[in-house]
Scaffold this active site. Sequence first.
Site, PDB file in Angstrom:
ATOM      1  N   GLY A 159       0.820  -1.212   0.000  1.00  0.00           N
ATOM      2  CA  GLY A 159       0.000   0.000   0.000  1.00  0.00           C
ATOM      3  C   GLY A 159       0.847   1.252   0.000  1.00  0.00           C
ATOM      4  N   GLU A 185      10.485  -4.470   8.806  1.00  0.00           N
ATOM      5  CA  GLU A 185       9.015  -4.515   8.800  1.00  0.00           C
ATOM      6  C   GLU A 185       8.408  -4.788  10.171  1.00  0.00           C
ATOM      7  OE1 GLU A 185       7.679  -3.225   6.543  1.00  0.00           O
ATOM      8  OE2 GLU A 185       8.991  -3.399   4.815  1.00  0.00           O
ATOM      9  N   HIS A 219       4.099   4.100  10.027  1.00  0.00           N
ATOM     10  CA  HIS A 219       4.923   2.948   9.633  1.00  0.00           C
ATOM     11  C   HIS A 219       6.030   3.385   8.671  1.00  0.00           C
ATOM     12  CE1 HIS A 219       5.272  -1.461   8.400  1.00  0.00           C
ATOM     13  NE2 HIS A 219       5.874  -0.846   7.388  1.00  0.00           N
ATOM     14  N   GLU A 220       5.646   4.100   7.623  1.00  0.00           N
ATOM     15  CA  GLU A 220       6.629   4.474   6.599  1.00  0.00           C
ATOM     16  C   GLU A 220       7.645   5.480   7.143  1.00  0.00           C
ATOM     17  OE1 GLU A 220       6.681   2.618   4.118  1.00  0.00           O
ATOM     18  OE2 GLU A 220       4.684   1.761   4.373  1.00  0.00           O
ATOM     19  N   MET A 240       5.323   2.728   0.346  1.00  0.00           N
ATOM     20  CA  MET A 240       6.741   2.356   0.286  1.00  0.00           C
ATOM     21  C   MET A 240       7.596   3.485   0.834  1.00  0.00           C
ATOM     22  SD  MET A 240       9.167   0.336  -0.569  1.00  0.00           S
ATOM     23  CE  MET A 240      10.897   0.777  -0.384  1.00  0.00           C
ATOM     24  N   GLU A 241       8.581   3.102   1.661  1.00  0.00           N
ATOM     25  CA  GLU A 241       9.326   4.069   2.473  1.00  0.00           C
ATOM     26  C   GLU A 241      10.520   4.699   1.781  1.00  0.00           C
ATOM     27  OE1 GLU A 241       9.126   0.729   3.018  1.00  0.00           O
ATOM     28  OE2 GLU A 241      11.060  -0.102   3.619  1.00  0.00           O
TER      29      GLU A 241
END
Length: 888
Positions: A304, A363, A340-341, A306-307
């Site tokens: 969904g 992760e 999170h990212e 991406m960092e």
Amino acid sequence: MSSRSLSAVLTALVGLAALPVAARPGPADPPSLAVRVDVPTQLPRNVRPTHYDVSVTPDAAGLTFRGRVSIAMEVLEPTADITLNAIDLTFAEVRLSEGPAPRALPAPKVAVDSAAQTATFTFERPLPRGTYRLALDYSGRIGTQAVGLFALDYETPAGRKRALFTQFENSDARRFIPSWDEPAYRTTFDLEVVVPSAETAVSNMPVAGRTDLGDGTSRVRFAPTPRMSTYLLFLAVGELDRATTRVGETEIGVVTKKGALDQARFALDSSAVVLREYNDYFGTPYPLPKLDNIAAPGRSQFFGAMENWGAIFTFEYALLLDPSISTESDRQSIFEVAAHEISHQWFGDLVTMAWWDDLWLNEGFASWMAGRTMEKLHPEWNTALGAVTGRHVAQERDALSTTHPVVQHVETVEQASQAFDVITYQKGEAVIRMLEGYVGADAWRAGVRRYIKEHAYGNTVSDDLWRDVEAEVGKPITAIAHEFTLQPGVPLITVGDVTCRGGASEVSLTQSELSKDRPEKTPLRWSVPVIARSVGAGDPVRTVVTGGKASLSVPGCEAVIVNAGQSGYYRTLYAPPQFARVAARFPAVDPIDQMGILLDSWALGRAGRQPGSDVLELAKATPVDADPQIWGQIASIFAGIDDYYRGDAARRAAFQRFAIARLAPVFARTGWSPRPDEPATEAILRNKLISTLGTLGDRAVVDEARRRFRASATDPAAMPGSLRKVILGVVARHADAATWDKLHAAAVAEKTPLVKENLYFLLAATADAALARRALDLALTAEPGATISGGMIAEVAEEHPDLAFDFALAHMAAVNEKVDASSRSRYYAGLGGQSADPAMVGKLKAYASAHLDVKSRRDTDTAIARVEDRLRVRERLLPAIDAWLAVR
Ligand SMILES: [Zn+2]
């Protein structure tokens, strides 16, 4: 397969983690670039890149691009061959020059190995040690799925538009730049791109210069990046808007398609508070001058967001809040995804795992950090309860014999892709939560700060983290950490006899293992940190269960809760008398423990370790005014039981009557209409109940959903934005052909990508098999959009797994065009894995042997294990539930 003893598992894995060295690394080589003889797919270590100058000119309409790269590199050992990663690239010109004052050398020959995804350049004579520049002119493809450089098309009121983005994790930078595309090769990048002059380009670093080329195009040059892994490089080009704010020295931005910035306000504000929090938590401030979050229409079946360092990519559904369709849970998930990212900017980008074996360092940590940060910054969401659900999902997978340790062996690109799973994310998160609970939050944070400081701009393995935490904590954790990360599986703690003596409960605990498909196996051993307390009385008591047994004294003589606070990664099985006491006091149990007890009894009931009806006893004992998330979970369990009855209408109806009757008073509490100032959890519960009651076939809910859908044509208030998805979900599930056609017409006419995507998924979410088949046919056309079709087929599989799997296999070439190339091996397994038809086992096996390399079958093996488990559960659980219902 033989039973595994701990020492054998540890020996195997510690040997692996020790990185056997077969070739001498150069003097300045980081240890992460030592040769891994157990990973033959890695590139030879004789050459190391230090910098890339990259220039690309996309032809968005033609779906191709031209590239030019000059790679500064060090030859560490004399060699006549240089091998790097490349796939789907065509080389035009290759030049080599030597030394600080470049001197041209004869051009090498190029050999491309597309199976290995490499290109090898062979020189006439071996190159002596030294510094060189390898310059390559090449061309590549722009994809239509989220891999490499790719295009996303979307509707706007001004017509159809196309924007370009990149997605390189895990191994797709090699589709964009011929490169040493492994995480341990950290280099700097200078990127420039030629774009239509009306368009904007975004990358990891700020724009350093923009030159109008006078032909309708402009060259955009970005500032040089810090030393980083290839998979973190990013580029976006399109008609984009950007809004910014500041936190200290950092400019924080959100980037959307033109005209959508208003919808990104919540993401921007959330990013700012999260960055401030992380600067403090990690102790090392965010090091780049800016941090963007770029929204893109469309979907991927596999991620969904991406960092990318300084330039997070997020699909619109996980970043934008559109009042015409977004819900309270969308808000929470936008915050969670951003948290999170952004945590990856440290755990992943600043400090990167040396190889995919340790992907969980990225992760698991980011998942835990996001959860912890939501709990801290949004206590009103009470997301600690959601973390219990996450742990449950991981344990569901971890109790199948196809599971794997958190730290795992990865050789191939496919295996790296398959490593992005619930064990890596949710088990990794749960293990960190447990270890943090074991050492204390302050000590844990001190360890994390030390780890970040010591390894900034470097690559690590898991033991680096354990060493740094241990150094700060002052008590050993490595042994426990190894047991939970190097061996697979779910510890089971059984609560046996409890006797009351002198105002305290003497509790005996035993440790075994929960396996759903190998009950006879010798259990693995873990040292399990356990916290226990009496319901409503006394302080929690801590112990570590080692060697399989422990006893402890818990103040108070009330029912005893084991795993109080739910930070432990294990299941708790209460002996029947203890379970009866817990059930009798269930309303007085803390919500987080209610959640844990519910999910443990649900899992253990299906695994045949406790009566299958116990979970219904708990549902019966739950008061109507219990925490909304507890009722949300009960609704999910009811939907799960209902699904096990699929294909058995008469028995199913009896269960549905019970489930509807149990949920009805709770739905009466939330009602249909959102109330101003109601808690977010209440709004989420409302949607959950409408959806579940709709699935269970509750006449009143289905009729009201249909009424509101019809009324919305003239009265928009009948279907407010926050209820739109759930109301249409009920309508679509129970749709007849005329309703389906109406939804289809709405999908065709819709101009907003978020709303349009939702309508196509609804077309696929129908209970009617004939309409589901129409949705499958529609998915193979160009109409829904290139990245939506894969999701439609997956949506059909929720209700019609056999239909969807058979269809996808029958149209494999066309379906492969609709799915990310590097993750196809997971997609078909995901469709078939939801089946309850014994024939699916053979179909999945046949699919695997025809289409998958032996090393790429983990997802298919797991899908088979899930189908077999479902068949066992139907045999075991449903009679127990029938009998329980019959006496009611
Ligand atoms: Zn992540």
